[in-house]
Design an enzyme around this catalytic site. Structure first.
Site, PDB file in Angstrom:
ATOM      1  N   ASN A   7       0.858  -1.190   0.000  1.00 50.41           N
ATOM      2  CA  ASN A   7       0.000   0.000   0.000  1.00 50.41           C
ATOM      3  C   ASN A   7       0.902   1.250   0.000  1.00 50.41           C
ATOM      4  O   ASN A   7       1.697   1.435   0.926  1.00 50.41           O
ATOM      5  CB  ASN A   7      -0.881  -0.059   1.257  1.00 50.41           C
ATOM      6  N   HIS A  10       0.920   6.174   1.914  1.00 54.18           N
ATOM      7  CA  HIS A  10       1.656   7.134   2.740  1.00 54.18           C
ATOM      8  C   HIS A  10       2.823   7.786   2.006  1.00 54.18           C
ATOM      9  O   HIS A  10       3.386   8.767   2.509  1.00 54.18           O
ATOM     10  CB  HIS A  10       2.047   6.499   4.066  1.00 54.18           C
ATOM     11  N   HIS A  43      -5.726   3.453  -1.452  1.00 54.43           N
ATOM     12  CA  HIS A  43      -7.068   3.740  -0.922  1.00 54.43           C
ATOM     13  C   HIS A  43      -7.418   5.143  -1.399  1.00 54.43           C
ATOM     14  O   HIS A  43      -6.817   6.120  -0.951  1.00 54.43           O
ATOM     15  CB  HIS A  43      -7.015   3.665   0.605  1.00 54.43           C
ATOM     16  N   ARG A  45      -9.569   7.809  -0.892  1.00 54.19           N
ATOM     17  CA  ARG A  45     -10.556   8.202   0.119  1.00 54.19           C
ATOM     18  C   ARG A  45     -11.444   9.297  -0.428  1.00 54.19           C
ATOM     19  O   ARG A  45     -11.034  10.081  -1.288  1.00 54.19           O
ATOM     20  CB  ARG A  45      -9.855   8.692   1.394  1.00 54.19           C
ATOM     21  N   ARG A  49      -7.334  12.588   1.011  1.00 52.07           N
ATOM     22  CA  ARG A  49      -6.278  13.109   1.886  1.00 52.07           C
ATOM     23  C   ARG A  49      -4.893  12.648   1.448  1.00 52.07           C
ATOM     24  O   ARG A  49      -3.910  13.273   1.780  1.00 52.07           O
ATOM     25  CB  ARG A  49      -6.537  12.721   3.339  1.00 52.07           C
ATOM     26  N   GLU A  70      -8.678   0.133  -2.626  1.00 57.49           N
ATOM     27  CA  GLU A  70      -9.521   0.150  -1.414  1.00 57.49           C
ATOM     28  C   GLU A  70     -10.447   1.335  -1.525  1.00 57.49           C
ATOM     29  O   GLU A  70     -10.021   2.430  -1.921  1.00 57.49           O
ATOM     30  CB  GLU A  70      -8.656   0.387  -0.175  1.00 57.49           C
ATOM     31  N   THR A 101      -8.062   3.330   8.510  1.00 57.90           N
ATOM     32  CA  THR A 101      -9.242   2.465   8.628  1.00 57.90           C
ATOM     33  C   THR A 101      -9.220   1.816  10.014  1.00 57.90           C
ATOM     34  O   THR A 101      -8.241   1.165  10.368  1.00 57.90           O
ATOM     35  CB  THR A 101      -9.204   1.377   7.536  1.00 57.90           C
ATOM     36  N   GLU A 151     -10.689  -9.702   3.382  1.00 62.33           N
ATOM     37  CA  GLU A 151      -9.402  -9.351   3.996  1.00 62.33           C
ATOM     38  C   GLU A 151      -9.655  -9.275   5.485  1.00 62.33           C
ATOM     39  O   GLU A 151     -10.441  -8.444   5.956  1.00 62.33           O
ATOM     40  CB  GLU A 151      -8.881  -8.013   3.469  1.00 62.33           C
ATOM     41  N   HIS A 191      -3.528  -4.840   7.721  1.00 59.23           N
ATOM     42  CA  HIS A 191      -3.610  -3.732   8.661  1.00 59.23           C
ATOM     43  C   HIS A 191      -2.674  -3.940   9.848  1.00 59.23           C
ATOM     44  O   HIS A 191      -2.788  -4.930  10.560  1.00 59.23           O
ATOM     45  CB  HIS A 191      -5.030  -3.454   9.167  1.00 59.23           C
TER      46      HIS A 191
HETATM   47  N1  PXP Z   1      -5.799  -3.208   4.503  1.00 59.95           N
HETATM   48  C1  PXP Z   1      -6.722  -2.229   4.589  1.00 59.95           C
HETATM   49  C2  PXP Z   1      -8.143  -2.565   4.285  1.00 59.95           C
HETATM   50  C3  PXP Z   1      -6.368  -0.924   4.930  1.00 59.95           C
HETATM   51  O1  PXP Z   1      -7.307   0.040   5.030  1.00 59.95           O
HETATM   52  C4  PXP Z   1      -5.010  -0.631   5.161  1.00 59.95           C
HETATM   53  C5  PXP Z   1      -4.600   0.774   5.472  1.00 59.95           C
HETATM   54  O2  PXP Z   1      -4.884   1.605   4.392  1.00 59.95           O
HETATM   55  C6  PXP Z   1      -4.079  -1.674   5.032  1.00 59.95           C
HETATM   56  C7  PXP Z   1      -4.504  -2.958   4.747  1.00 59.95           C
HETATM   57  C8  PXP Z   1      -2.632  -1.445   5.273  1.00 59.95           C
HETATM   58  O3  PXP Z   1      -2.443  -1.204   6.630  1.00 59.95           O
HETATM   59  P1  PXP Z   1      -1.045  -0.666   7.142  1.00 59.95           P
HETATM   60  O4  PXP Z   1      -0.804   0.647   6.472  1.00 59.95           O
HETATM   61  O5  PXP Z   1      -1.232  -0.575   8.617  1.00 59.95           O
HETATM   62  O6  PXP Z   1      -0.025  -1.696   6.732  1.00 59.95           O
END
Ligand code: PXP
Length: 241
Positions: A7, A10, A43, A45, A49, A70, A101, A151, A191
């Site tokens: 992901n 960030h 994601h 959003r 953001r 996402e 999330t 997931e 997550h």
């Molecule tokens: N899975 C989902 C559904 C999420 O919303 C996120 C965060 O955007 C992640 C996985 C990844 O989580 P992390 O950034 O904590 O690794």
């Protein structure tokens, strides 16, 4: 064999801190590919953001990896996703005031809504996933909604403040995985997974994908810091008075 899907939200978070051009999440996604990721997740959003619409379009146009999106189960995102046609969509709950999330999607009681929402994706051969807590009733409801994947939310495990809670959360996740597999669902995890806690989920049978963002972007900042400073120091040392 399970795969790593990274992901890159960030990377965009850092860019949006200055509303500028760098760092570029599309370039980061290409580096993830060089590093061995097998997919990229963003994601988009509602409040934009971090990831922007143009990031999604550029990722779809340029990366060689599977692109996962996402998104909240709203009609705006359904339109964007159908237009973009990612490899997979993952429905997540979304609250404006949250930092990230926070919990799994509420599926119980919304099976028909979710079934209808997912139908055009199934017709378009876009894989579907629901981000849910490791809760038997939510898993049953997700199956009822006709998703191909779930997931399972590993964040409560990752955030557990003491060993007893952590063990309880781990047991819930293991039971959730077993239950989802028994219903014929494909299972991803995500997550809060990091370089320490990932070992708890190693070699678990049936896991298709690990979805990891924050810890990888954090590690990238740290392993790249000395090199980045060195490059600026070399430039500055080259200045003559
Ligand atoms: N899975 C989902 C559904 C999420 O919303 C996120 C965060 O955007 C992640 C996985 C990844 O989580 P992390 O950034 O904590 O690794």
């Amino acid at each position: 064999m399970p795969v790593l899907v990274v992901n890159v939200d960030h990377v965009a978070t850092i860019r949006q801190a200055r509303m500028g051009r760098e760092p570029e999440p599309v370039a980061a996604a290409q580096l993830c590919e060089f590093g061995g990721a097998q997919g990229i997740i963003v994601h988009l959003r509602e409040d934009r953001r971090h990831i922007q619409d143009r990031d999604l379009e550029m990722l779809k146009a340029t990366i060689g990896l599977n692109l996962h999106l996402e998104m909240a189960a709203i009609s705006e995102m359904q339109d964007i996703a159908l237009k973009t046609s990612p490899h997979m969509i993952c429905l997540v709950p979304e609250k404006r005031e949250e930092l990230t999330t926070e919990g799994g999607l509420e599926c119980k009681g919304r099976e028909q809504f979710l079934r209808d929402y997912l139908a055009p994706f199934r017709d378009g051969l876009i894989h579907t996933s629901l981000f849910i807590d490791a809760d038997k009733y939510q898993i049953d409801a997700a199956a009822e909604a006709g998703t191909e994947y779930v997931e399972i939310h590993t964040g409560h495990y990752a955030d557990a403040g003491d060993p007893v809670t952590r063990q309880n959360e781990l047991e819930k996740i293991i039971a959730g995985i077993d239950h989802a597999l028994s219903l014929g669902l494909k299972v991803n995890l995500g997550h809060g997974l990091n370089y320490q806690n990932i070992f708890a989920f190693a070699r678990m049978p049936g896991i298709k994908e690990y979805s990891i963002g924050h810890s990888i972007v954090s590690r990238a900042v740290m392993v790249g810091m000395a090199r980045a400073v060195e490059q600026m120091a070399v430039i500055i040392r080259g200045f003559v008075d």
